[in-house]
Write a protein that holds these residues in place. Structure first.
Motif, short mmCIF file in Angstrom:
data_model
loop_
_atom_site.label_atom_id
_atom_site.label_comp_id
_atom_site.label_asym_id
_atom_site.label_seq_id
_atom_site.Cartn_x
_atom_site.Cartn_y
_atom_site.Cartn_z
N MET A 56 0.84 -1.19 0.00
CA MET A 56 0.00 0.00 0.00
C MET A 56 0.88 1.25 0.00
SD MET A 56 -2.85 -1.42 -0.28
CE MET A 56 -3.93 0.00 -0.18
N HIS A 57 0.50 2.21 -0.83
CA HIS A 57 1.23 3.46 -0.99
C HIS A 57 0.28 4.64 -0.79
CE1 HIS A 57 3.81 0.64 -3.19
NE2 HIS A 57 4.78 1.52 -3.10
N HIS A 58 0.85 5.77 -0.46
CA HIS A 58 0.10 7.02 -0.38
C HIS A 58 -0.25 7.44 -1.81
CE1 HIS A 58 -0.69 11.29 0.28
NE2 HIS A 58 -0.94 10.95 1.55
N PRO A 59 -1.39 8.12 -2.03
CA PRO A 59 -1.75 8.56 -3.38
C PRO A 59 -0.69 9.43 -4.06
CG PRO A 59 -3.65 8.74 -1.96
CD PRO A 59 -2.48 8.39 -1.08
N ASN A 60 0.17 10.10 -3.30
CA ASN A 60 1.24 10.91 -3.89
C ASN A 60 2.54 10.13 -4.05
OD1 ASN A 60 -0.40 13.15 -4.04
ND2 ASN A 60 0.23 13.97 -2.07
N LEU A 61 2.43 8.84 -4.31
CA LEU A 61 3.62 7.98 -4.35
C LEU A 61 4.62 8.40 -5.41
CD1 LEU A 61 3.40 4.97 -6.49
CD2 LEU A 61 1.18 5.75 -5.70
N ASN A 62 4.19 9.07 -6.45
CA ASN A 62 5.13 9.50 -7.48
C ASN A 62 5.81 10.83 -7.15
OD1 ASN A 62 4.80 7.28 -9.24
ND2 ASN A 62 2.82 8.10 -9.83
N SER A 63 5.41 11.46 -6.07
CA SER A 63 6.02 12.70 -5.57
C SER A 63 6.28 12.53 -4.08
CB SER A 63 5.09 13.89 -5.82
OG SER A 63 4.80 14.02 -7.18
N PRO A 64 7.27 11.74 -3.71
CA PRO A 64 7.45 11.37 -2.31
C PRO A 64 7.93 12.48 -1.39
CG PRO A 64 9.24 10.49 -3.62
CD PRO A 64 8.26 11.09 -4.57
N VAL A 65 8.61 13.50 -1.93
CA VAL A 65 9.13 14.57 -1.09
C VAL A 65 7.96 15.36 -0.50
CG1 VAL A 65 10.54 16.65 -1.01
CG2 VAL A 65 11.26 14.72 -2.42
N THR A 67 5.66 14.10 1.32
CA THR A 67 4.58 13.17 1.64
C THR A 67 5.13 11.92 2.31
OG1 THR A 67 3.34 13.91 -0.30
CG2 THR A 67 2.65 11.85 0.69
N CYS A 68 6.05 11.28 1.69
CA CYS A 68 6.56 10.00 2.16
C CYS A 68 7.75 10.14 3.11
CB CYS A 68 6.98 9.12 0.98
SG CYS A 68 5.68 8.90 -0.25
N ASP A 69 8.48 11.24 2.97
CA ASP A 69 9.73 11.39 3.71
C ASP A 69 9.54 11.50 5.21
OD1 ASP A 69 8.64 13.91 3.46
OD2 ASP A 69 10.44 14.82 2.62
N SER A 70 8.35 11.86 5.67
CA SER A 70 8.14 11.98 7.11
C SER A 70 8.24 10.62 7.80
CB SER A 70 6.80 12.64 7.42
OG SER A 70 5.73 11.89 6.88
N THR A 77 15.34 6.07 2.63
CA THR A 77 15.99 4.80 2.93
C THR A 77 15.39 4.12 4.15
OG1 THR A 77 17.69 5.92 4.23
CG2 THR A 77 18.18 5.49 1.89
N GLY A 78 14.32 4.69 4.69
CA GLY A 78 13.64 4.07 5.81
C GLY A 78 13.88 4.82 7.09
N ASP A 79 12.87 4.93 7.88
CA ASP A 79 12.93 5.55 9.20
C ASP A 79 11.98 4.74 10.06
OD1 ASP A 79 13.64 7.24 11.23
OD2 ASP A 79 12.45 8.93 10.54
N SER A 80 10.77 5.25 10.26
CA SER A 80 9.77 4.46 10.97
C SER A 80 9.01 3.55 10.00
CB SER A 80 8.79 5.38 11.70
OG SER A 80 8.11 6.22 10.79
N ALA A 81 9.28 3.70 8.72
CA ALA A 81 8.69 2.86 7.68
C ALA A 81 9.82 2.27 6.84
CB ALA A 81 7.76 3.71 6.81
N PRO A 82 9.55 1.22 6.08
CA PRO A 82 10.60 0.58 5.27
C PRO A 82 11.21 1.51 4.22
CG PRO A 82 8.59 -0.74 5.28
CD PRO A 82 8.26 0.55 5.94
N SER A 83 12.40 1.16 3.79
CA SER A 83 13.07 1.91 2.73
C SER A 83 12.31 1.75 1.42
CB SER A 83 14.49 1.38 2.54
OG SER A 83 15.06 1.91 1.36
#
Length: 92
Positions: A56-65, A67-70, A77-83
Motif C-alpha cells: 500500500m502506498h500514499h496517493p502521492n507515491l510519485n512525488s514522495p518529497v 509526503t513519504c519522507d516523514s 531509505t527508511g525511518d519508521s517505515a521501510p526503505s
C-alpha cells in the motif's frame, strides 16, 4: 482437410495461451494486485490507499518529497517505515 488443421491450430493456440496464463499467475486480489498479506508484513497507515504490487502506498507515491519522507526518511531509505529502495531500486 484445411478446416480440420485450422481448428486444431486454434485449439492448440488456445491451450498454449491458457497454460501461459496459469503458470504466470501470482497470488492476486480481485483487482489484480498481488495479495499484500502474502507479500508484505508492513502495515501501512490508512492514508495509504493505492496498492502497487501488493504494497500500500500514499496517493502521492510519485512525488514522495513532503509526503513519504516523514516516515520513510528524508532520503527514503527508511525511518519508521521501510526503505522505498527495497522495492523501487534507484527510482527516486
Amino acid at each position: 482437410m484445411i478446416q480440420l488443421k485450422s481448428k486444431k491450430f486454434r485449439l492448440a493456440f488456445l491451450i498454449l495461451i491458457l497454460i501461459f496464463a496459469l503458470t504466470s499467475c501470482k497470488d492476486t486480489t480481485d483487482d489484480g494486485d498481488v495479495d499484500s498479506e502474502s507479500s508484505s508484513s508492513y502495515d501501512a497507515p490508512a492514508s495509504h490507499t493505492v496498492s502497487k504490487s501488493g504494497y500500500m502506498h500514499h496517493p502521492n507515491l510519485n512525488s514522495p518529497v513532503g509526503t513519504c519522507d516523514s516516515c520513510h526518511g528524508s532520503d527514503l531509505t527508511g525511518d519508521s517505515a521501510p526503505s522505498c529502495y527495497t522495492c523501487h531500486g534507484q527510482k527516486w
